[in-house]
Design an enzyme around this catalytic site. Sequence first.
Site, PDB file in Angstrom:
ATOM      1  N   ARG B 268       0.870  -1.167   0.000  1.00 18.07           N
ATOM      2  CA  ARG B 268       0.000   0.000   0.000  1.00 18.07           C
ATOM      3  C   ARG B 268       0.909   1.219   0.000  1.00 18.07           C
ATOM      4  O   ARG B 268       1.435   1.589   1.047  1.00 18.07           O
ATOM      5  CB  ARG B 268      -0.859  -0.055   1.273  1.00 18.07           C
ATOM      6  CG  ARG B 268      -2.081   0.825   1.274  1.00 18.07           C
ATOM      7  CD  ARG B 268      -2.630   0.923   2.693  1.00 18.07           C
ATOM      8  NE  ARG B 268      -1.755   1.759   3.497  1.00 18.07           N
ATOM      9  CZ  ARG B 268      -1.614   1.651   4.817  1.00 18.07           C
ATOM     10  NH1 ARG B 268      -2.279   0.750   5.491  1.00 18.07           N
ATOM     11  NH2 ARG B 268      -0.800   2.472   5.460  1.00 18.07           N
ATOM     12  N   HIS B 272      -3.479   4.398   4.684  1.00 19.97           N
ATOM     13  CA  HIS B 272      -4.634   3.483   4.699  1.00 19.97           C
ATOM     14  C   HIS B 272      -5.850   4.182   4.101  1.00 19.97           C
ATOM     15  O   HIS B 272      -6.519   3.656   3.219  1.00 19.97           O
ATOM     16  CB  HIS B 272      -4.925   3.033   6.123  1.00 19.97           C
ATOM     17  CG  HIS B 272      -6.207   2.277   6.251  1.00 19.97           C
ATOM     18  ND1 HIS B 272      -6.377   1.021   5.702  1.00 19.97           N
ATOM     19  CD2 HIS B 272      -7.390   2.600   6.827  1.00 19.97           C
ATOM     20  CE1 HIS B 272      -7.615   0.609   5.945  1.00 19.97           C
ATOM     21  NE2 HIS B 272      -8.245   1.547   6.623  1.00 19.97           N
ATOM     22  N   TYR B 281       3.978   4.784  11.763  1.00 18.39           N
ATOM     23  CA  TYR B 281       4.254   3.352  11.924  1.00 18.39           C
ATOM     24  C   TYR B 281       5.102   2.730  10.829  1.00 18.39           C
ATOM     25  O   TYR B 281       5.287   1.525  10.824  1.00 18.39           O
ATOM     26  CB  TYR B 281       2.948   2.577  12.073  1.00 18.39           C
ATOM     27  CG  TYR B 281       1.951   2.790  10.948  1.00 18.39           C
ATOM     28  CD1 TYR B 281       2.063   2.073   9.762  1.00 18.39           C
ATOM     29  CD2 TYR B 281       0.911   3.701  11.076  1.00 18.39           C
ATOM     30  CE1 TYR B 281       1.152   2.259   8.730  1.00 18.39           C
ATOM     31  CE2 TYR B 281      -0.006   3.897  10.051  1.00 18.39           C
ATOM     32  CZ  TYR B 281       0.135   3.175   8.886  1.00 18.39           C
ATOM     33  OH  TYR B 281      -0.765   3.351   7.869  1.00 18.39           O
TER      34      TYR B 281
HETATM   35  C1  LIG Z   1     -14.904  -5.973  11.259  1.00 21.27           C
HETATM   36  C2  LIG Z   1     -14.056  -4.758  11.064  1.00 21.27           C
HETATM   37  N1  LIG Z   1     -13.156  -4.417  11.991  1.00 21.27           N
HETATM   38  C3  LIG Z   1     -12.419  -3.309  11.866  1.00 21.27           C
HETATM   39  C4  LIG Z   1     -12.548  -2.500  10.777  1.00 21.27           C
HETATM   40  C5  LIG Z   1     -11.722  -1.220  10.666  1.00 21.27           C
HETATM   41  N2  LIG Z   1     -10.768  -1.360   9.544  1.00 21.27           N
HETATM   42  C6  LIG Z   1     -11.023  -0.846   8.334  1.00 21.27           C
HETATM   43  S1  LIG Z   1      -9.847  -1.261   7.222  1.00 21.27           S
HETATM   44  C7  LIG Z   1      -8.956  -2.099   8.384  1.00 21.27           C
HETATM   45  C8  LIG Z   1      -7.684  -2.785   7.988  1.00 21.27           C
HETATM   46  C9  LIG Z   1      -7.907  -3.784   6.892  1.00 21.27           C
HETATM   47  O1  LIG Z   1      -6.693  -4.336   6.523  1.00 21.27           O
HETATM   48  P1  LIG Z   1      -6.587  -5.300   5.271  1.00 21.27           P
HETATM   49  O2  LIG Z   1      -7.587  -6.401   5.382  1.00 21.27           O
HETATM   50  O3  LIG Z   1      -5.171  -5.724   5.157  1.00 21.27           O
HETATM   51  O4  LIG Z   1      -7.033  -4.429   4.015  1.00 21.27           O
HETATM   52  P2  LIG Z   1      -6.350  -3.105   3.459  1.00 21.27           P
HETATM   53  O5  LIG Z   1      -7.044  -1.951   4.085  1.00 21.27           O
HETATM   54  O6  LIG Z   1      -4.905  -3.175   3.763  1.00 21.27           O
HETATM   55  O7  LIG Z   1      -6.613  -3.129   1.986  1.00 21.27           O
HETATM   56  C10 LIG Z   1      -9.573  -2.029   9.617  1.00 21.27           C
HETATM   57  C11 LIG Z   1      -9.044  -2.625  10.857  1.00 21.27           C
HETATM   58  C12 LIG Z   1     -13.505  -2.879   9.817  1.00 21.27           C
HETATM   59  N3  LIG Z   1     -13.714  -2.159   8.726  1.00 21.27           N
HETATM   60  N4  LIG Z   1     -14.243  -4.000   9.982  1.00 21.27           N
END
Ligand SMILES: Cc1ncc(C[n+]2csc(CCOP(=O)(O)OP(=O)(O)O)c2C)c(N)n1
Lengths: 376, 376, 337, 337
Positions: B268, B272, B281
């Site tokens: 990425r 985020h 971080y």
């Molecule tokens: C059930 C849930 N818990 C927490 C979140 C908050 N949240 C949004 S994106 C994220 C990280 C997701 O990481 P990843 O699966 O690696 O996808 P990326 O954003 O890196 O594409 C979090 C913790 C959420 N959307 N849904």
Amino acid sequence: MDALGPQTDDDLVTLLTRTGERVEHPEFSRYAEDLDAAALRRMWHDMTVVRAFDNEATSLQRQGELGLWVQSLGQEAAQIGSGHAMNGNDFVFPSYREHGVAHTRGVDLPEILRIFRGLQHGAWDAEAHRFHLYTLVIGAHSLHATGYAMAMDRDGLVGTGDPERDGAVVCYFGDGATSQGDVNEAMVFAAVHDAPIVFFVQNNQFAISEPVTRQSRVPLAQRGAGFGIPSVRVDGNDVIACYAVTRWALERARSGGGPVLIEAFTYRMGAHTTSDDPTRYRTRADESYWAERDPIARLDAYLSSQGELPDEAREAVAAESKELGRRTRETVRSWDRPAVATMFDHVYAEPHATVEAERAWFERYERSFADQGVHA
Amino acid sequence: MDALGPQTDDDLVTLLTRTGERVEHPEFSRYAEDLDAAALRRMWHDMTVVRAFDNEATSLQRQGELGLWVQSLGQEAAQIGSGHAMNGNDFVFPSYREHGVAHTRGVDLPEILRIFRGLQHGAWDAEAHRFHLYTLVIGAHSLHATGYAMAMDRDGLVGTGDPERDGAVVCYFGDGATSQGDVNEAMVFAAVHDAPIVFFVQNNQFAISEPVTRQSRVPLAQRGAGFGIPSVRVDGNDVIACYAVTRWALERARSGGGPVLIEAFTYRMGAHTTSDDPTRYRTRADESYWAERDPIARLDAYLSSQGELPDEAREAVAAESKELGRRTRETVRSWDRPAVATMFDHVYAEPHATVEAERAWFERYERSFADQGVHA
Amino acid sequence: MTQMTMAGAINRGLRAAMDRDEKVLLMGEDIGQLGGVFRVTDGLWKDFGPDRVMDTPLAESGIVGTAIGMAMRGYRPVIEIQFDGFIFPAYDQITTQLAKMHYRSQGRIQLPVVIRVPFAGGIGAVEHHSESPEALFAHTAGLRAISPATPQDAYDMIQQAIASPDPVLFFEPKARYWDKGEVDADRVDAQLSAEDGASVGTAEMSRGRVARAGTDVTLVAYGPTVRLALQAAEVAGADGTSVEVVDLRSISPLDSATVIRSAKRTGRVVIVHEAPTAYGPGAELSARIAEEAFFHLHAPVLRVGGFHAPYPGSKLEHDYLPNLDRVLDAVDRVMTH
Amino acid sequence: MTQMTMAGAINRGLRAAMDRDEKVLLMGEDIGQLGGVFRVTDGLWKDFGPDRVMDTPLAESGIVGTAIGMAMRGYRPVIEIQFDGFIFPAYDQITTQLAKMHYRSQGRIQLPVVIRVPFAGGIGAVEHHSESPEALFAHTAGLRAISPATPQDAYDMIQQAIASPDPVLFFEPKARYWDKGEVDADRVDAQLSAEDGASVGTAEMSRGRVARAGTDVTLVAYGPTVRLALQAAEVAGADGTSVEVVDLRSISPLDSATVIRSAKRTGRVVIVHEAPTAYGPGAELSARIAEEAFFHLHAPVLRVGGFHAPYPGSKLEHDYLPNLDRVLDAVDRVMTH
Ligand SMILES: Cc1ncc(C[n+]2csc(CCOP(=O)(O)OP(=O)(O)O)c2C)c(N)n1
Ligand SMILES: Cc1ncc(C[n+]2csc(CCOP(=O)(O)OP(=O)(O)O)c2C)c(N)n1
Ligand SMILES: [Mg+2]
Ligand SMILES: [Mg+2]
């Protein structure tokens, strides 16, 4: 063999064949070396006594003394074998069928029946026995077990090299439970934290009526590897092998080696519970296939062939079983219905206004009958 | 390399190196054979346009026109490569960052911003584009994708051998999502039902601030094997390899071969979301390590070295990007706030007394202001 | 008209729905060869095969989540959750996904998923097998929640729920499974075979009914407590208090109109459900009655429900649950005003 | 006394709790180096290290479930759920496990787990980031649910929640995170350092407070809506209506006593919360007021809350949420009686 379907038993760790012969295993034999005849007799004893208790509970249920009973019939080797591999530093999270393990943790077997008589939901002091309460929500306890293991690690009870100190957690669940998100999350957390935990899957071929092929197309042991957790498949009806692999896993976990998954390949010889009717979904042929693999019979055969099961031993265990049966019946029948107002106890550790108000109302209400002499 | 930690990139399927040289792969090269210069230019075009849109959206957010924006920056190869491997029979379940895939499914990019401007929660006709709505609850859609795939199978749209008919589902999620129970249950259901589904994990090294090592100690591709799902790790910044492995997986799934898991190892490059501050971080060093692996740059290098990126092509794409930027700004700014009473629409498909009563009350209430001339 | 148990009526209703529409399929744990732990799907696996009566992996979130995906392709999954206490692993899929998809898609995606939940207590079961979680679903917009109290309603409402384009939680009072009653199978069949059947059926299953007419007190119940309310009405009637019993049938939407009509006449209302009283279904009903019939009330609206405690061991359930004495006590209390 | 934002007050409260008891540890997603998406745990990772400020895998059920296991060994985990809408994957662990363990173990096992939930709306967020699920927890016995409205309460109540032997859902009104107020840090420190601190603290955090005295109408709010209620009281006061504002602070237990005392004086009550009205927290309060203060009421108890619809796109949230006009409208309506 058709009874097994695609999930064969080719690659199971075995140290005692189904006809009661001891065989060697390159990795695991050494973990059973300390099992002399006395130790094996102890296991035979425990399996026999637990089965007797199990049957007694079944008949108490039939007599209406219990609301339900969940048999461990057929899974004694998996439970007693793994139970004997633990020590007092270890902590166990059972599912709801682990009466054999309960016994090895010093839980007085009749106590378990408090739950099934409908007196209360948990029946023993988990901390004292280092054996957690039964959990009925499938898989939920796997996370508690993992957190507990993480906490043991924090508390410096892992990997110190001091056998008086180091311990690990053993978490039991069934083949069906492996499909639950919680169980998979438990493996995520355990792996990432290198938690000292042994996931002990009793694959008894069924989740109520569903054969294990409804949960997985590949052996369940394979699941662990996907999380980076070393895994082993063991003949779950071979008490010696169950002991050996659990000892291996526990030594690894206690010494800081992280989680392990054990799939014990076994069979639920009874119904799922006394409410179940297995004739609806499995054949007599399958049942006989497994009857020939009865875990007690094969240890019995081995010990007998070695001249290590003298009549006195058999008689002693028969007497003990009978006495346990009697005590179980008496104990269960002696249990009164708890005082009604106890339903308000322990909802919270500190007073909660809603509970206090409802309790007060209820007591007033109950008294009103007493006043009217309607009922006590 | 420290930037990767224990999750190395040794075993990634690669067909285009980071410096833009094509290399062969014993299994997967043949799945990229059909990519001639025109096809590769098309991918380069799509990646470039999507990135331009992405940057435009970021600045719109900075200007206060959007509440939030989720960049796909750096993940264009994984998204465009896999997107180009699909056809109209396939159905996609994205997470929330798959703007590149959306583009390959014919979603007009600015439409996505309806969500981020706070107009509504879903912005396109999922059925028409065969591209489901974004799902923000991590992992929840993996089960919908699996159920959809099971239903395609039931509907006879798998394994008929007719390329006009056979299709499969592609489900995207991130490295963080692999820890969710739902994603693991999806693998259970998919494996047991041999569902025609490709789980496409974009391992972009982070779940917000958490490095992938907080989710797993072993490569995520290994997870699939635990469920009996064949899995492959691909260089997610190599658009050719992403295309090839997805084509392989889709052909397998469409022809009835069951589920596949692809881990696309990527990065990425942005925050985020626009609310995030990655300087808290991660290091500049890590960012530069990955900047050298920019997915667009490497395809650009390759095409240039082949003389296949003439100036006109660059100019055309620059003009198109500029025009898209302009159109995006204009479109977004033109969107009015929806009529307030639309918040009662589509809660149910059939009338529901509570909604009707509240709507009626609200309309009366709104009118009372109009009557008093307080506000419209 | 045929005599049926409520379990039998649901079984027949499922069969009729499956006959009517081949997109209807059943999903759940042990619903196939075993016929479900309560045998509600008995015989359906044999007649419709494992593709339409699917034994699923043991994962409730997975069941609901995959059902959503199947519904997106036009299927009408009818899920059996084995017991009330095991619905919670699916809570996220139900409340954040199933409930909201129609709204999020601006009405483009309908999810006609029915979730059958054998619920409530009184059968001497172990922990997690006797709960009444309906309020936990009624609070979430996008879901419907209904509960039949008679074999006839069970037969009709399960089919209306399946025909409805909205997701429906169908709460089956398990203690009433073996109660018998007359069932007319033709009416709902005619209704649902008509072109607007789904709309008419949805509207009908959302309405309460006056199960017994009366003039002094309105007793409101649904599902497991309707029989109890009728008994209480009987006993109170013998004592000279005329009790009207309203069977709500629907918890979401709450048919407050029917209750309020009755409340305006009697001026006294007692609500009876097994769910814990605190933050329970009766709270909403009481609040609405206050909002809409305040000046007609002679007495405060009273609630008789479970206590704010986990469902206790079965030896205590008779006292935990609303029982005849407690209902009559509440009737007496409202009659003192 | 120091000026602090509510977010800062919670941060300081967490720090004080961690200093006071080394068994306190924080768990959640992105709470470590990042300091949480709202920066509520800012600086704690640096000072207490990753073992006491744990970035967990992305799995809410896993977080709550492992916290239960750690609590069994004497730890006091304080969980951050990133946003309200993401608590539901943990719903089963919270309601069937966390809530019931003390009861199931006959009081042998205490689970002093705190679940911090940044909740409610008004910040222009995307879907699932603005919800008010408190009623869905208050209905389950064994859980406590509280919500502070001021920096002082935030500072005190987070520490009381951590000290409490019961599991506590701690709902943080995220739109108020940046509101400032004076905080006296000493009082709660003295309270919790005393031997009976946990009991006293638990009792205190369970009580509502009269945030503004008045005589004509009682306006009840908690968390995010307290400021709104005070504004409404101000405006109504200027119009000659004297409004008393009760800040509930605790949703479970519901401090109905404080409300009822006020209701008996004013005879008119309006309840304001962001949660959807139907089956929402206000229903329980309204029902209790009816049960206990019926003959003191001049007007029906009214509720002003969210609508029975999913939380809408942020462009509409101002109209979805209770706002000043809607609260004043309700005040006007009760004043007509
Ligand atoms: C059930 C849930 N818990 C927490 C979140 C908050 N949240 C949004 S994106 C994220 C990280 C997701 O990481 P990843 O699966 O690696 O996808 P990326 O954003 O890196 O594409 C979090 C913790 C959420 N959307 N849904
Ligand atoms: C979450 C949940 N869903 C459903 C049930 C009902 N149920 C009780 S036992 C069981 C089967 C469990 O199978 P398995 O995990 O293989 O364990 P076994 O009973 O065979 O020992 C089911 C479905 C439950 N207890 N919990
Ligand atoms: Mg099993
Ligand atoms: Mg990621």
